[in-house]
Structure formats: C-alpha cells, structure tokens
Design an enzyme around this catalytic site. Structure first.
Site, PDB file in Angstrom:
ATOM      1  N   PHE A 198       0.828  -1.208   0.000  1.00 41.01           N
ATOM      2  CA  PHE A 198       0.000   0.000   0.000  1.00 41.01           C
ATOM      3  C   PHE A 198       0.863   1.260   0.000  1.00 41.01           C
ATOM      4  CE2 PHE A 198      -1.904   3.399   2.519  1.00 41.01           C
ATOM      5  CZ  PHE A 198      -3.153   3.558   1.945  1.00 41.01           C
ATOM      6  N   ASP A 199       1.858   1.319   0.878  1.00 39.49           N
ATOM      7  CA  ASP A 199       2.717   2.506   0.986  1.00 39.49           C
ATOM      8  C   ASP A 199       3.420   2.810  -0.330  1.00 39.49           C
ATOM      9  OD1 ASP A 199       2.323   1.225   3.592  1.00 39.49           O
ATOM     10  OD2 ASP A 199       3.647   2.785   4.371  1.00 39.49           O
TER      11      ASP A 199
END
Length: 405
Positions: A198-199
């Site tokens: 996600f990051d």
C-alpha cells in the site's frame, strides 16, 4: 476532475483536530496500551494543534479490541476503529477515508521510530510546503539499529524500486508517513493494494502525479518481536512492482485529479515573454555553438537537426519550469512530446532556410549560413512561444485553484 487546490498553510487557531495519527494493529495486546499512552503524552507535550489518535484494529483475535476501547474511553483525543479483515493498507485506507483532519499520519504500534521526528514529519504539510511526508531510514542523518538481514532486505527493496519504477523517494516501507487530507481524498481510491505494498503504490502514484514528497531522516530501532512474514511480504511486493510497472509501461497509472494548480508566473504575459526571451537567447547561443561544432563532421543539415533537437529538449524543460511555472513530473512526458512537435516546426523553418540559401547562393560562407539560421530561429521564436503557451502548456493547466480548506 478538477485539479487539487493550491497548498496553503493551516490557520494557527484550530478547534477541530489538525492531525489524525492512525496506529494500525493486529493482535498487539502486549504493546498497544503502552505505545498509545506514550504517543498521547508526546503529542500533548509537543504538538501545538488539536490532535486525534485513531487505533485501527484490523481483525485482531486477542485482547486488542478491548484495550483499544478502553483507551478511547479514557483518553479524550483517542478513538478506535474495528475492521473485519486484516491488512495494513486496508486499515489505513479505512481510517484516513473517515477522518476529516487536514493532516493524516500513521506510525507502527511498536514505535520503532523516535517520536521526536513526528513534528518535523507533519510540519511541511501544515505549512503548505508539501503534499506527503515520509520517514526515511536510508538518508544521511538517519540513525538505525537493526540486524543485517533486515538492513539488506530494506536496501535491496528500495534499490529495486529505483531501478524498475524510477522512483525518487528513498524509503518506501518505513512505517512513519503523513499526507494532507485533500491529497488523501483523491489518492486513496486509486491505490489497489490493501497489504504492505500500500505505501509503495501510494507514493509511486503521488510522485508520478507531480505531488511533493518530503523526507525526514529518522532514528529507528528494529522491533525484535515483529510478526511480519518477510517471504510472503517480499513476494507480494514483487507482484505489486510488476503490476505498477505494467501500468507505467501502458501509460495507465491513475493520476487524474492529483495535479495541483500552480500560480501563474509573476508578471503575467509580459513576465512570460521576458523569461521566454531569456531562455530563447541561451538556447540560441547553445544552438550556434553546437552547430559550429558538429558542422565539419556531419554536414549542415545533420548538424542543424542534432543541434536543434538537443536545444529543443533543454528549451522545453526550461520553459516548462521558468516561463510557465510547472513543477514535478506530472505531464512532463506529454509536454516534451508536444515540445518535439514544436521542434519540428522550427526544424522545417531552419532547414528550409538553409536549403534555400544553398540553392540561391551555392558555396556561401560559414558565417552566412549561421546568420541565416539565427534569423530563421528568431522568426520561429514567436510561433514557438504561441504554441507553447496555447498548446503545450495551456492556461487551464496553470490555473490557480481555490484555497485549501
């Protein structure tokens, strides 16, 4: 979709939370209460604005939900959110999407990152300087204590990102990040991953859209009790890199609505003309020098084409930034592609002038050739400016957005 508004500083006096710090957790009954109380005390002592701490519990099966509920009941700035499925990305997406705070952050529950870096992390977002801020363990000035295995894995992962996706940020996976709320509102729906990638996905999309990412060197101590499955996470990250790489290759990475409006350069049209003229003068000098250097080896037409092409690329980049006030990578490829078409107009004019000279006056002196080419370049300058202003860098892309709330 409209552009993001201009970044503006947040007012000094605020009644509602300015910062919402999310702590994503899964089965963290041992660390949760101690860490949240420590974070709460730190913010009370050092943060000059109202704040909130959100514990995002994603499907814990131990006492974590009870502890989170207790903290929310005892601490007026704390709340908790329960999710039915695991995934750090899923927890952050849910918590950030529901928050109305203008600055959103998250940190790992183990508090591996020294909390002294929290205010430097969010300050550029509060001041309006940046869109996203990340802690980095790989920058000069960072102090990191961790085993060689994790050190090698982290450095290899970030080197892989730089070599495959050409990213500019140094540390994708440090669990210490912040984002402006208006950016998160547009950015979160574009991020597909709900786990550890996600990051990285969020940062790649933001960087490609031209958003400003600020990096803060951090002091970081590895948590020996970390439950991250390194092999499974690495394989998922590789799949994520491949997916983003395909999107970049196809030109389908979603960045619509993430570009910020920018101020029209000072001086309006007159100021643009002055800056365009200055860039053009430097480009012309560079063009003449390149032509004179290449002419003996390649002949006049080839020397003209090569010199003009190189100067056109530099000219487009300089005008993009200096004349029309565009920053970041957003739209840069499109701008250069259009700039090359404008270059073709200049090439046609200069090559045509050179061909006409050789036809009408065969054996002309080198100085005459250069004089004709300079005159043709000057004749093309006005047309180039009009094309750049109206087509390559149209005013609607430079329009100032409304102030951020």
């Amino acid at each position: 979709m409209d552009q993001l508004p201009l970044r503006t500083p947040l007012p000094a006096q605020q009644r509602e939370p300015v910062l919402d710090v999310v702590v994503p957790v899964f089965n963290e009954q041992g660390d949760l209460e101690r860490s949240v109380r420590r974070l709460h005390a730190h913010l009370r002592e050092t943060f000059p604005y109202p704040f909130r701490i959100t514990v995002a519990d994603n499907a814990s099966t131990d006492e974590t939900p009870l502890i989170a509920a207790k903290l929310a009941a005892e601490l007026p700035e704390a709340q908790w959110l329960r999710l039915a499925e695991k995934g750090r990305g899923r927890a952050l997406h849910a918590a950030w999407s529901r928050s109305r705070a203008p600055v959103l952050a998250y940190l790992d529950v183990d508090l591996s990152t020294d909390l002294a870096a929290l205010l430097p992390l969010v300050a550029p977002l509060i001041s309006g300087h940046s869109d996203i801020a990340i802690g980095t363990r790989l920058a000069r000035g960072s102090r990191v204590v961790r085993g060689p295995r994790r050190e090698v894995i982290s450095r290899c992962y970030n080197a892989l990102l730089r070599s495959t996706l050409a990213v500019g940020f140094s540390d994708a996976q440090c669990g210490f990040k912040a984002v402006r709320g208006d950016v998160a509102e547009r950015l979160l729906p574009l991020v597909q991953d709900s786990e550890w990638f996600f990051d990285t996905e969020l940062l790649v999309i933001a960087e490609r859209a031209g958003l400003r990412i600020h990096e803060v060197p951090v002091d970081w101590v590895d948590d020996p009790d970390s439950r991250v499955d390194l092999l499974a996470t690495a394989l998922a990250d590789l799949r994520g890199i491949a997916r983003i790489g395909r999107a970049l290759a196809r030109g389908t990475l979603p960045t619509a609505g993430l570009h910020r409006g920018v101020d029209e350069p000072a001086g309006g049209l007159a100021g643009q003309l002055l800056r365009f003229g200055a860039v053009g003068a430097v480009s012309t000098v560079g063009y003449v020098l390149l032509y004179a250097l290449l002419r003996p080896a390649t002949g006049p037409q080839a020397a003209n084409a090569v010199a003009l092409l190189l100067c056109a690329l530099a000219n487009t980049a300089a005008n993009r930034r200096l004349t029309f006030g565009l920053r970041g990578r957003g739209g840069a490829l499109r701008h250069h592609a259009k700039g090359l078409l404008v270059f073709m107009v200049g090439l046609a004019l200069t090559s045509g002038s050179l061909a006409a000279l050789h036809r009408l006056a065969p054996g002309s002196a080198r100085a005459t050739e250069i004089g004709v080419l300079v005159a043709a370049n000057l004749a093309a300058t006005l047309l180039r400016f009009l094309l750049l202003r109206a087509w390559v860098f149209p005013a609607r892309r430079r329009r100032t957005g409304s102030p951020a709330a």
